[in-house]
Scaffold this motif. Structure first.
Motif, PDB file in Angstrom:
ATOM      1  N   SER A 132       0.817  -1.213  -0.026  1.00  0.00           N
ATOM      2  CA  SER A 132       0.007   0.091  -0.030  1.00  0.00           C
ATOM      3  C   SER A 132       0.649   1.311   0.152  1.00  0.00           C
ATOM      4  CB  SER A 132      -0.989   0.070   1.353  1.00  0.00           C
ATOM      5  OG  SER A 132      -0.172  -0.015   2.436  1.00  0.00           O
ATOM      6  N   GLY A 133       0.256   2.424  -0.260  1.00  0.00           N
ATOM      7  CA  GLY A 133       1.323   3.532  -0.331  1.00  0.00           C
ATOM      8  C   GLY A 133       0.071   4.756  -0.706  1.00  0.00           C
ATOM      9  N   TYR A 134       0.726   5.755  -1.671  1.00  0.00           N
ATOM     10  CA  TYR A 134      -0.193   6.985  -1.838  1.00  0.00           C
ATOM     11  C   TYR A 134      -0.283   6.931  -3.468  1.00  0.00           C
ATOM     12  CZ  TYR A 134      -1.529  11.664  -1.846  1.00  0.00           C
ATOM     13  OH  TYR A 134      -2.143  12.931  -2.180  1.00  0.00           O
ATOM     14  N   GLY A 135      -1.330   7.127  -3.987  1.00  0.00           N
ATOM     15  CA  GLY A 135      -1.645   7.427  -5.455  1.00  0.00           C
ATOM     16  C   GLY A 135      -2.712   8.223  -5.693  1.00  0.00           C
ATOM     17  N   VAL A 136      -2.819   8.918  -6.660  1.00  0.00           N
ATOM     18  CA  VAL A 136      -3.701   9.739  -7.271  1.00  0.00           C
ATOM     19  C   VAL A 136      -4.108   9.384  -8.606  1.00  0.00           C
ATOM     20  CG1 VAL A 136      -2.910  11.807  -5.899  1.00  0.00           C
ATOM     21  CG2 VAL A 136      -1.679  11.184  -8.423  1.00  0.00           C
ATOM     22  N   ALA A 137      -5.546   9.720  -9.163  1.00  0.00           N
ATOM     23  CA  ALA A 137      -6.097   9.435 -10.335  1.00  0.00           C
ATOM     24  C   ALA A 137      -6.775  10.830 -11.056  1.00  0.00           C
ATOM     25  CB  ALA A 137      -7.151   8.476 -10.166  1.00  0.00           C
ATOM     26  N   ALA A 138      -6.694  10.696 -12.267  1.00  0.00           N
ATOM     27  CA  ALA A 138      -7.615  11.860 -12.938  1.00  0.00           C
ATOM     28  C   ALA A 138      -7.989  11.122 -14.326  1.00  0.00           C
ATOM     29  CB  ALA A 138      -6.768  12.987 -13.272  1.00  0.00           C
ATOM     30  N   VAL A 139      -9.179  11.726 -14.809  1.00  0.00           N
ATOM     31  CA  VAL A 139      -9.859  11.501 -15.999  1.00  0.00           C
ATOM     32  C   VAL A 139     -10.303  12.669 -16.831  1.00  0.00           C
ATOM     33  CG1 VAL A 139     -12.175  11.183 -14.918  1.00  0.00           C
ATOM     34  CG2 VAL A 139     -11.753  10.060 -17.064  1.00  0.00           C
ATOM     35  N   GLY A 140     -10.092  12.743 -18.178  1.00  0.00           N
ATOM     36  CA  GLY A 140     -10.666  13.894 -18.981  1.00  0.00           C
ATOM     37  C   GLY A 140     -10.110  13.558 -20.376  1.00  0.00           C
ATOM     38  N   GLY A 141     -11.005  14.311 -21.139  1.00  0.00           N
ATOM     39  CA  GLY A 141     -10.520  13.781 -22.638  1.00  0.00           C
ATOM     40  C   GLY A 141     -10.546  12.499 -23.151  1.00  0.00           C
ATOM     41  N   GLY A 142     -11.307  11.494 -22.532  1.00  0.00           N
ATOM     42  CA  GLY A 142     -11.104  10.268 -22.968  1.00  0.00           C
ATOM     43  C   GLY A 142      -9.933   9.549 -22.534  1.00  0.00           C
ATOM     44  N   ARG A 143      -9.113  10.009 -21.597  1.00  0.00           N
ATOM     45  CA  ARG A 143      -7.945   9.490 -21.158  1.00  0.00           C
ATOM     46  C   ARG A 143      -7.988   9.535 -19.601  1.00  0.00           C
ATOM     47  NH1 ARG A 143      -6.693  13.905 -24.600  1.00  0.00           N
ATOM     48  NH2 ARG A 143      -5.780  13.076 -26.735  1.00  0.00           N
ATOM     49  N   VAL A 144      -7.449   8.270 -19.091  1.00  0.00           N
ATOM     50  CA  VAL A 144      -7.245   8.026 -17.659  1.00  0.00           C
ATOM     51  C   VAL A 144      -5.896   7.864 -17.240  1.00  0.00           C
ATOM     52  CG1 VAL A 144      -7.644   6.528 -15.609  1.00  0.00           C
ATOM     53  CG2 VAL A 144      -9.354   7.039 -17.148  1.00  0.00           C
ATOM     54  N   ALA A 145      -5.340   8.779 -16.249  1.00  0.00           N
ATOM     55  CA  ALA A 145      -4.097   8.755 -15.789  1.00  0.00           C
ATOM     56  C   ALA A 145      -3.974   8.284 -14.260  1.00  0.00           C
ATOM     57  CB  ALA A 145      -3.417   9.982 -16.116  1.00  0.00           C
ATOM     58  N   HIS A 146      -3.082   7.664 -13.682  1.00  0.00           N
ATOM     59  CA  HIS A 146      -2.795   7.513 -12.594  1.00  0.00           C
ATOM     60  C   HIS A 146      -1.341   7.188 -12.008  1.00  0.00           C
ATOM     61  CE1 HIS A 146      -2.786   3.202 -11.653  1.00  0.00           C
ATOM     62  NE2 HIS A 146      -3.367   2.999 -12.749  1.00  0.00           N
ATOM     63  N   THR A 147      -1.212   7.186 -10.764  1.00  0.00           N
ATOM     64  CA  THR A 147      -0.086   6.794 -10.383  1.00  0.00           C
ATOM     65  C   THR A 147      -0.108   5.590  -9.489  1.00  0.00           C
ATOM     66  OG1 THR A 147      -0.028   8.317  -8.168  1.00  0.00           O
ATOM     67  CG2 THR A 147       1.201   9.101 -10.230  1.00  0.00           C
ATOM     68  N   ALA A 148       0.676   4.747  -9.370  1.00  0.00           N
ATOM     69  CA  ALA A 148       0.429   3.291  -8.798  1.00  0.00           C
ATOM     70  C   ALA A 148       0.840   3.363  -7.309  1.00  0.00           C
ATOM     71  CB  ALA A 148       1.081   2.215  -9.404  1.00  0.00           C
ATOM     72  N   PRO A 149       0.188   3.382  -6.226  1.00  0.00           N
ATOM     73  CA  PRO A 149       0.623   3.200  -4.874  1.00  0.00           C
ATOM     74  C   PRO A 149       1.378   2.256  -4.486  1.00  0.00           C
ATOM     75  CG  PRO A 149      -1.765   3.857  -5.064  1.00  0.00           C
ATOM     76  CD  PRO A 149      -1.394   3.235  -6.433  1.00  0.00           C
ATOM     77  N   GLY A 150       2.250   2.550  -3.782  1.00  0.00           N
ATOM     78  CA  GLY A 150       3.329   1.391  -3.287  1.00  0.00           C
ATOM     79  C   GLY A 150       4.274   1.129  -4.298  1.00  0.00           C
ATOM     80  N   ASP A 151       4.420   1.492  -5.560  1.00  0.00           N
ATOM     81  CA  ASP A 151       5.425   1.533  -6.373  1.00  0.00           C
ATOM     82  C   ASP A 151       5.829   2.780  -7.190  1.00  0.00           C
ATOM     83  OD1 ASP A 151       7.093   0.341  -8.383  1.00  0.00           O
ATOM     84  OD2 ASP A 151       5.550  -1.255  -8.976  1.00  0.00           O
ATOM     85  N   GLU A 152       6.786   3.179  -6.927  1.00  0.00           N
ATOM     86  CA  GLU A 152       7.431   4.500  -7.270  1.00  0.00           C
ATOM     87  C   GLU A 152       7.604   4.517  -8.898  1.00  0.00           C
ATOM     88  OE1 GLU A 152      11.919   4.297  -5.775  1.00  0.00           O
ATOM     89  OE2 GLU A 152      10.303   4.732  -4.556  1.00  0.00           O
ATOM     90  N   THR A 153       7.951   3.133  -9.479  1.00  0.00           N
ATOM     91  CA  THR A 153       8.219   3.085 -10.727  1.00  0.00           C
ATOM     92  C   THR A 153       7.264   2.691 -11.613  1.00  0.00           C
ATOM     93  OG1 THR A 153       9.308   1.031 -10.293  1.00  0.00           O
ATOM     94  CG2 THR A 153      10.784   2.952 -10.243  1.00  0.00           C
ATOM     95  N   SER A 154       6.383   2.095 -11.335  1.00  0.00           N
ATOM     96  CA  SER A 154       5.169   1.219 -11.933  1.00  0.00           C
ATOM     97  C   SER A 154       3.871   2.325 -11.944  1.00  0.00           C
ATOM     98  CB  SER A 154       4.989   0.091 -11.420  1.00  0.00           C
ATOM     99  OG  SER A 154       3.710  -0.711 -12.249  1.00  0.00           O
ATOM    100  N   ILE A 155       3.463   2.348 -13.179  1.00  0.00           N
ATOM    101  CA  ILE A 155       2.321   3.499 -13.204  1.00  0.00           C
ATOM    102  C   ILE A 155       1.373   2.864 -14.308  1.00  0.00           C
ATOM    103  CG2 ILE A 155       1.414   5.762 -13.850  1.00  0.00           C
ATOM    104  CD1 ILE A 155       3.471   5.848 -11.838  1.00  0.00           C
ATOM    105  N   ALA A 156       0.269   2.741 -13.728  1.00  0.00           N
ATOM    106  CA  ALA A 156      -0.881   1.916 -14.508  1.00  0.00           C
ATOM    107  C   ALA A 156      -1.774   2.808 -15.202  1.00  0.00           C
ATOM    108  CB  ALA A 156      -1.804   0.871 -13.843  1.00  0.00           C
ATOM    109  N   VAL A 157      -2.136   2.822 -16.715  1.00  0.00           N
ATOM    110  CA  VAL A 157      -3.013   3.789 -17.140  1.00  0.00           C
ATOM    111  C   VAL A 157      -3.592   2.896 -18.402  1.00  0.00           C
ATOM    112  CG1 VAL A 157      -3.045   5.880 -18.421  1.00  0.00           C
ATOM    113  CG2 VAL A 157      -1.672   5.587 -16.815  1.00  0.00           C
ATOM    114  N   TRP A 158      -4.807   3.391 -18.771  1.00  0.00           N
ATOM    115  CA  TRP A 158      -5.521   2.790 -19.638  1.00  0.00           C
ATOM    116  C   TRP A 158      -6.723   3.648 -20.151  1.00  0.00           C
ATOM    117  CZ3 TRP A 158      -6.381   2.606 -14.674  1.00  0.00           C
ATOM    118  CH2 TRP A 158      -7.619   2.839 -14.190  1.00  0.00           C
ATOM    119  N   GLY A 159      -7.151   3.250 -21.126  1.00  0.00           N
ATOM    120  CA  GLY A 159      -8.437   3.994 -21.824  1.00  0.00           C
ATOM    121  C   GLY A 159      -9.657   3.725 -21.581  1.00  0.00           C
ATOM    122  N   VAL A 160     -10.485   4.557 -21.557  1.00  0.00           N
ATOM    123  CA  VAL A 160     -12.070   4.287 -20.908  1.00  0.00           C
ATOM    124  C   VAL A 160     -13.246   4.550 -22.214  1.00  0.00           C
ATOM    125  CG1 VAL A 160     -11.582   4.615 -18.788  1.00  0.00           C
ATOM    126  CG2 VAL A 160     -12.365   6.488 -20.221  1.00  0.00           C
TER     127      VAL A 160
END
Length: 333
Positions: free
Chosen positions: A305-333
């Protein structure tokens, strides 16, 4: 860390075929993936945790801030950083874009709120409130004339965006104000606090309209539409409230971890939630009745576990992955 970047040849941008670029190890990165063009971007540059994200609703821009005390503006077409906004002296944990998408507000642990012109990168105003502790949240009103900030001292402050003058000081919460959300068209502002409540205020007068009680943990995130206000809490639930009546019409539960600061984002019919353990869920909020909303996808949670944030807009989703400073998960909606 090798990253594949798919071409967007059909849109006239990007290079033909697949390209591979290598990022510095242990860099703090932000990833984006557009669903309709199927391209993936990894953006590196922050030297500490990424603490806040804004995806521009109309332009191919991403804005991020972090523990390195800077705000970065990214061009998603060129996959490059186009501007760095310097001036804060501590973590920048809150960002807010004005309704026109031309000005940005940033709130920092240095106690300041800064207003920026996105076109030039110029700092328009510095709203100094250094005696009050960390600024945890910022948001604009529907007209773009006012800005609200929420701080550790339990106070919500309203500022004039043109002059930088303080308009109202809103007292009522007993603990830190962690989150703010503005009604998209009406004279209403919501604040979420460590005191487990959400308060609704009027922008014009600063008067408290109602207090929404129901959470059993701190309220860390808020998001809003014209009909509904959504709150995320340390109690591992998301509550959906009516702006008009204050009634809680649905409780989304089953989350495996608390919802932290900046862990809710809502744009059009898409709601994104990010739990403290790294689980990201995408919700279809297109139905007018929140009881009909459904989770349409999620990513596996991280082991730590850790700290993460997320945002959506313009058909895109961005987020940082909590607990893993080098792994970021992002996908489309």
């Amino acid at each position: 860390v090798p990253v594949r970047v798919r071409s967007r040849e059909g849109l006239g941008i990007g290079r033909k075929g697949w390209g591979v670029r290598r990022l510095r190890p242990r860099s703090f990165v932000v990833d984006l993936w557009s669903s309709w063009t199927r391209w993936f971007v990894r953006l590196a540059g922050h030297q500490d945790w990424v603490l806040a994200l804004v995806v521009h609703p109309h332009l191919p821009l991403l804005i991020s801030s972090g523990g390195d005390s800077v705000v970065r503006v990214w061009d998603l077409e060129t996959r490059s950083r186009i501007r760095t906004l310097d001036g804060h002296g501590a973590w920048v944990r809150s960002l807010g874009l004005d309704p026109a998408g031309r000005r940005l507000a940033s709130g920092s642990d240095d106690g300041d709120v800064r207003l920026w012109d996105l076109d030039s990168g110029a700092c328009l105003h510095t709203l100094v409130c250094r005696s009050i502790g960390d600024v945890c949240a910022v948001v604009w009103d529907a007209s773009g004339a006012l800005i609200a900030s929420g701080s550790e001292d339990s106070i919500v402050r309203m500022w004039d965006a043109a002059s930088g003058a303080l308009r109202h000081t809103l007292e009522g919460h007993s603990l830190s104000v962690n989150a703010l959300a503005a009604h998209p068209t009406d004279d209403l502002l919501a604040s979420g606090s460590d005191d487990n409540t959400v308060r609704v205020w009027r922008w014009s007068s600063g008067a408290c309209v109602r207090t929404l009680a129901g959470h059993t943990g701190a309220v860390y995130s808020l998001a809003a539409s014209t009909s509904w206000l959504v709150s995320g809490s340390a109690d591992k639930t998301v509550r959906v409230w009516s702006w008009t009546s204050g009634e809680c019409v649905r409780v989304l539960d089953g989350f495996t971890g608390p919802l932290d600061l900046n862990s809710l984002s809502w744009r059009d019919s898409t709601l994104v939630t990010l739990e403290n353990d790294g689980t990201v869920r995408v919700w279809d909020a297109s139905e007018e009745d929140p009881k009909e909303w459904s989770c349409v996808g999620s990513l596996p949670s991280k082991a730590s576990s850790g700290y993460g944030v997320a945002a959506v807009g313009g058909g895109r989703v961005a987020h940082t992955a909590p607990g893993d400073e080098t792994s970021i998960a992002v996908w489309g909606v």
